[in-house]
Design an enzyme around this catalytic site. Structure first.
Site, PDB file in Angstrom:
ATOM      1  N   ASP A  39     -15.962  47.408 116.766  1.00 40.72           N
ATOM      2  CA  ASP A  39     -14.738  48.215 116.866  1.00 40.72           C
ATOM      3  C   ASP A  39     -14.767  49.277 115.767  1.00 40.72           C
ATOM      4  OD1 ASP A  39     -11.665  47.617 118.208  1.00 40.72           O
ATOM      5  OD2 ASP A  39     -11.804  48.980 116.481  1.00 40.72           O
ATOM      6  N   ILE A  40     -14.338  50.483 116.113  1.00 44.02           N
ATOM      7  CA  ILE A  40     -14.366  51.603 115.171  1.00 44.02           C
ATOM      8  C   ILE A  40     -13.352  51.414 114.034  1.00 44.02           C
ATOM      9  CG2 ILE A  40     -12.644  53.131 116.256  1.00 44.02           C
ATOM     10  CD1 ILE A  40     -14.773  55.388 116.063  1.00 44.02           C
ATOM     11  N   ASN A  97      -6.013  42.774 125.523  1.00 39.66           N
ATOM     12  CA  ASN A  97      -4.722  43.398 125.772  1.00 39.66           C
ATOM     13  C   ASN A  97      -4.701  43.929 127.200  1.00 39.66           C
ATOM     14  OD1 ASN A  97      -3.516  43.095 123.170  1.00 39.66           O
ATOM     15  ND2 ASN A  97      -4.925  44.661 122.410  1.00 39.66           N
ATOM     16  N   GLU A 105      -4.759  50.198 124.582  1.00 35.04           N
ATOM     17  CA  GLU A 105      -4.990  51.628 124.323  1.00 35.04           C
ATOM     18  C   GLU A 105      -6.055  52.199 125.242  1.00 35.04           C
ATOM     19  OE1 GLU A 105      -6.139  52.130 120.240  1.00 35.04           O
ATOM     20  OE2 GLU A 105      -4.323  51.148 119.511  1.00 35.04           O
ATOM     21  N   VAL A 106      -7.108  51.435 125.454  1.00 34.43           N
ATOM     22  CA  VAL A 106      -8.244  51.963 126.227  1.00 34.43           C
ATOM     23  C   VAL A 106      -8.241  51.298 127.607  1.00 34.43           C
ATOM     24  CG1 VAL A 106     -10.740  52.235 126.322  1.00 34.43           C
ATOM     25  CG2 VAL A 106      -9.571  52.331 124.108  1.00 34.43           C
ATOM     26  N   HIS A 110     -11.639  45.146 128.108  1.00 38.79           N
ATOM     27  CA  HIS A 110     -12.451  44.775 126.953  1.00 38.79           C
ATOM     28  C   HIS A 110     -11.877  43.537 126.304  1.00 38.79           C
ATOM     29  CE1 HIS A 110      -9.364  47.668 125.683  1.00 38.79           C
ATOM     30  NE2 HIS A 110      -9.308  47.001 124.538  1.00 38.79           N
TER      31      HIS A 110
HETATM   32  P1  AMP Z   1      -6.817  47.933 122.848  1.00 38.04           P
HETATM   33  O1  AMP Z   1      -5.567  48.226 122.077  1.00 38.04           O
HETATM   34  O2  AMP Z   1      -6.979  46.473 123.174  1.00 38.04           O
HETATM   35  O3  AMP Z   1      -6.982  48.840 124.035  1.00 38.04           O
HETATM   36  O4  AMP Z   1      -8.006  48.199 121.838  1.00 38.04           O
HETATM   37  C1  AMP Z   1      -8.783  49.340 121.825  1.00 38.04           C
HETATM   38  C2  AMP Z   1      -9.730  49.218 120.650  1.00 38.04           C
HETATM   39  O5  AMP Z   1     -10.759  50.163 120.819  1.00 38.04           O
HETATM   40  C3  AMP Z   1      -9.083  49.459 119.291  1.00 38.04           C
HETATM   41  O6  AMP Z   1      -9.277  48.316 118.464  1.00 38.04           O
HETATM   42  C4  AMP Z   1      -9.835  50.691 118.758  1.00 38.04           C
HETATM   43  O7  AMP Z   1     -10.064  50.628 117.371  1.00 38.04           O
HETATM   44  C5  AMP Z   1     -11.137  50.611 119.548  1.00 38.04           C
HETATM   45  N1  AMP Z   1     -11.823  51.884 119.742  1.00 38.04           N
HETATM   46  C6  AMP Z   1     -11.309  53.052 120.191  1.00 38.04           C
HETATM   47  N2  AMP Z   1     -12.261  53.977 120.280  1.00 38.04           N
HETATM   48  C7  AMP Z   1     -13.420  53.395 119.885  1.00 38.04           C
HETATM   49  C8  AMP Z   1     -14.765  53.837 119.751  1.00 38.04           C
HETATM   50  N3  AMP Z   1     -15.130  55.100 120.041  1.00 38.04           N
HETATM   51  N4  AMP Z   1     -15.693  52.954 119.310  1.00 38.04           N
HETATM   52  C9  AMP Z   1     -15.346  51.689 119.016  1.00 38.04           C
HETATM   53  N5  AMP Z   1     -14.098  51.195 119.122  1.00 38.04           N
HETATM   54  C10 AMP Z   1     -13.144  52.044 119.545  1.00 38.04           C
END
Ligand code: AMP
Length: 126
Positions: A39-40, A97, A105-106, A110
């Site tokens: 994770d970033i 999530n 968020e994404v 995942h």
């Molecule tokens: P969620 O809130 O479960 O959708 O988590 C999304 C996660 O993706 C967060 O913990 C972010 O820090 C992580 N994230 C977003 N962009 C990147 C990226 N380019 N590389 C790695 N992790 C990322």
């Protein structure tokens, strides 16, 4: 709409772009079914994301639509990553999530893999 009320899969999402190699990641594992990377913005000493290679918005979407081989392959990869990260003895936490109440968020399914310290309460009370 996807199963969880999220919009349909958006192939421009950041994890889709990572899968296509358009943006870099710190990869820890890749096989036919899954990609895992750090994770970033890590919240624990080990914070790895494991994503399936198919276009699934959420856990509900994935489990409703993916084939059994893809589902098994994905979860085997999650276990293999936890083992390779040295988390089996101390333990670890998996978290996915799904949708707005969970703060997803994404919009590509995942699993977060957290470990490397005592993780405390499962979720904040309230
Ligand atoms: P969620 O809130 O479960 O959708 O988590 C999304 C996660 O993706 C967060 O913990 C972010 O820090 C992580 N994230 C977003 N962009 C990147 C990226 N380019 N590389 C790695 N992790 C990322």
């Amino acid at each position: 709409m996807s199963v969880t009320g999220l919009p349909p899969y958006d192939p421009a999402n950041v994890f889709a772009r990572i899968l296509r190699g358009e943006i870099p990641c710190r990869k820890v594992h890749e096989d036919e079914w899954a990609l895992a990377f750090h994770d970033i913005n890590p919240l624990t000493p080990t914070h790895v994301l494991v994503i399936p290679k198919g276009e699934w918005v959420s856990a509900a979407d994935f489990h409703a639509g993916a084939g059994t081989e893809a589902i098994a392959g994905f979860w085997r990869a999650v276990g293999a990553v936890a083992k390779a990260q040295g988390l089996e003895e101390g333990g670890y936490r998996l978290l996915a999530n799904m949708g707005p109440d969970a703060g997803q968020e994404v919009p590509h399914f995942h699993v977060h893999l957290f470990g490397g310290r005592r993780l405390g309460a499962m979720v904040p009370r309230g």
